[in-house]
Write a protein that holds these residues in place. Sequence first.
Motif, PDB file in Angstrom:
ATOM      1  N   LYS A 215     -19.968 -11.466  28.249  1.00  0.00           N
ATOM      2  CA  LYS A 215     -20.448 -10.344  29.044  1.00  0.00           C
ATOM      3  C   LYS A 215     -20.585  -9.109  28.164  1.00  0.00           C
ATOM      4  N   THR A 216     -21.515  -8.258  28.528  1.00  0.00           N
ATOM      5  CA  THR A 216     -21.677  -6.961  27.866  1.00  0.00           C
ATOM      6  C   THR A 216     -21.293  -5.882  28.855  1.00  0.00           C
ATOM      7  N   VAL A 226     -17.747  -9.065  25.217  1.00  0.00           N
ATOM      8  CA  VAL A 226     -16.440  -9.686  25.430  1.00  0.00           C
ATOM      9  C   VAL A 226     -16.646 -11.084  25.982  1.00  0.00           C
ATOM     10  N   GLN A 227     -15.811 -11.988  25.551  1.00  0.00           N
ATOM     11  CA  GLN A 227     -15.837 -13.359  26.063  1.00  0.00           C
ATOM     12  C   GLN A 227     -14.413 -13.860  26.189  1.00  0.00           C
ATOM     13  N   TRP A 244     -13.082  -9.402  21.739  1.00  0.00           N
ATOM     14  CA  TRP A 244     -14.015  -8.279  21.802  1.00  0.00           C
ATOM     15  C   TRP A 244     -14.780  -8.138  20.501  1.00  0.00           C
ATOM     16  N   ASP A 245     -16.084  -7.891  20.617  1.00  0.00           N
ATOM     17  CA  ASP A 245     -16.936  -7.424  19.521  1.00  0.00           C
ATOM     18  C   ASP A 245     -16.756  -8.234  18.234  1.00  0.00           C
ATOM     19  N   ASP A 246     -16.189  -7.640  17.171  1.00  0.00           N
ATOM     20  CA  ASP A 246     -16.101  -8.334  15.884  1.00  0.00           C
ATOM     21  C   ASP A 246     -15.275  -9.607  15.970  1.00  0.00           C
ATOM     22  N   TRP A 283      -7.033  -6.284  20.267  1.00  0.00           N
ATOM     23  CA  TRP A 283      -7.270  -4.860  20.080  1.00  0.00           C
ATOM     24  C   TRP A 283      -7.360  -4.616  18.580  1.00  0.00           C
ATOM     25  N   PHE A 284      -7.454  -3.354  18.155  1.00  0.00           N
ATOM     26  CA  PHE A 284      -7.840  -3.090  16.771  1.00  0.00           C
ATOM     27  C   PHE A 284      -6.868  -3.669  15.750  1.00  0.00           C
ATOM     28  N   ASP A 285      -5.579  -3.834  16.101  1.00  0.00           N
ATOM     29  CA  ASP A 285      -4.575  -4.286  15.140  1.00  0.00           C
ATOM     30  C   ASP A 285      -4.319  -5.781  15.235  1.00  0.00           C
TER      31      ASP A 285
END
Length: 509
Positions: A215-216, A226-227, A244-246, A283-285
């Motif tokens: 989904k976007t 995201v999936q 998410w994303d990357d 998440w980012f970390d």
Amino acid sequence: MVIQFLPFSLHLSNSYRISPLSPTRFSAAQHHEQCSDLRCCCCCCFLVLLLFDSTVFNFFVQPEMSNLLLIDNIMPDMKNWSCIITVQEKQQVTDSMGTPTKKQKFIFYDSEGSKVEGIIFNTDIPRMSPMLQVYKRYKISNADVRTIPPKFRSAGLIKQWVITSKTVIEEVDANEDIMPVKFAFTDFADLAEYMDDRTKSVDVLGVVISSLAMKTITRNSKQSNVQKFVILNEESQTVLLSLWDDFLNNEGQALLNNMQSYPVIIGRRLRVNNYNGVSLSTWFDSALLVDPPIQEARQLKNWAMRNAESIAEIVDAKSYIKYNPALSLKRDQKTTLICNVTPSHKTAWVKANLSFEHIFQKYWYMSCAKCYRATAADYGIEFTCNSCKEKGPAMPRCRFDIELSDDSGAIPASIFGDLAENILTFTGLEAMDNFNQLLCFFQNLELPLEFVHAQLKTKTYLVHIKPVQTQLADARQRYTVLYCSELEPKIARPQLTHEPESVSLSADQ
């Protein structure tokens, strides 16, 4: 004059050695040109020329190999060192908060299992990052060693190697089959303890068995992809992990390409959310290790391959998209008085009486049989759902409004699916049939629910609720019931205090 050299290394000092090269003849101009080239290649090297008649014998004088050390022996600001490491983790490229700086973090470990953080910044990332691949072994020399400030430390690491375009990295043949690294995994049953706590994260081990559609969505005025992936443990418990994303572009693609081979993942520093009771998210970390070379991962993959038929049944049943109380209900669940429940709470647990005696409603809606979203399709007609994009028949699903109340107040809520059928004692199909029959006779009557209403007056339930965005016409905040379970009479009624209470449940409950 003929001179024969045997293999040798002439030590000039502790730091330099001379290695013979083949004899050559060249002029002074050629000597100058070669010497300049040599200085370009290695500024620490110089040429020794021995002239015998017209023959020039060349010797390199170069530094000894850097000290080969273990991670724990490499200190901040140390020079002239090398270390053989394996890349355990490779995180995504992220932005530094409030600055234009970009960074990418790694975790390296050595033969003794000691770890250190690696980091690459800005323009060095596209040049150096491809040289470091997960699970591969390298000799790294003379990176800039720093102490990580306490507020930036993660994974318990205090030292950092800054990798730049000047850092020497050489791939080394791996001679180890299993990572000498220990992980502390959180059991699926304990994930609820970390739900919606932004100060805590978890490490989990699981086998990926399926995925939902990508989904976007828009977050913070930016579009993100995201999936959700379904991960399974050896207790056959499932939980959804959102990439998410990357993460989706990198590790997510690797999972999708190898789904049939039961890829095993280690999810590191994941967030625990309340979607469907309990879910996980990057998440980012965070970091994802796909098919890591550790014993636990290999055992889990073998278990999955032996239980392929059972896993196929889990995937077909799609029970993972439903609320799972076995994961979301804590052992010593705290409850909140209804008067203290606000829309700012992502979810809340209350002990309440249920009532819908004075609410006229039809008790069902037509839904997609796969994702339960409402549809205008007729019962039994095959259609392609606009939400999940799956094709299937339209099915009636039980749904009705109730009022939750305790001694402190009352709030309106909606209850769906199996939970609604258990309270109503009618299925969605039976509710639809009854509703249609009444319409045929032009009667404004409801289901025969006198017995249900009488029973509800004597019962109290433990209820898990979440707020919905739409409010009622009278501006009251509405909630959705995620889970409810009847409580024993001895703990039936909550006390009017400001402290949350604990509810002890039996295994059957």
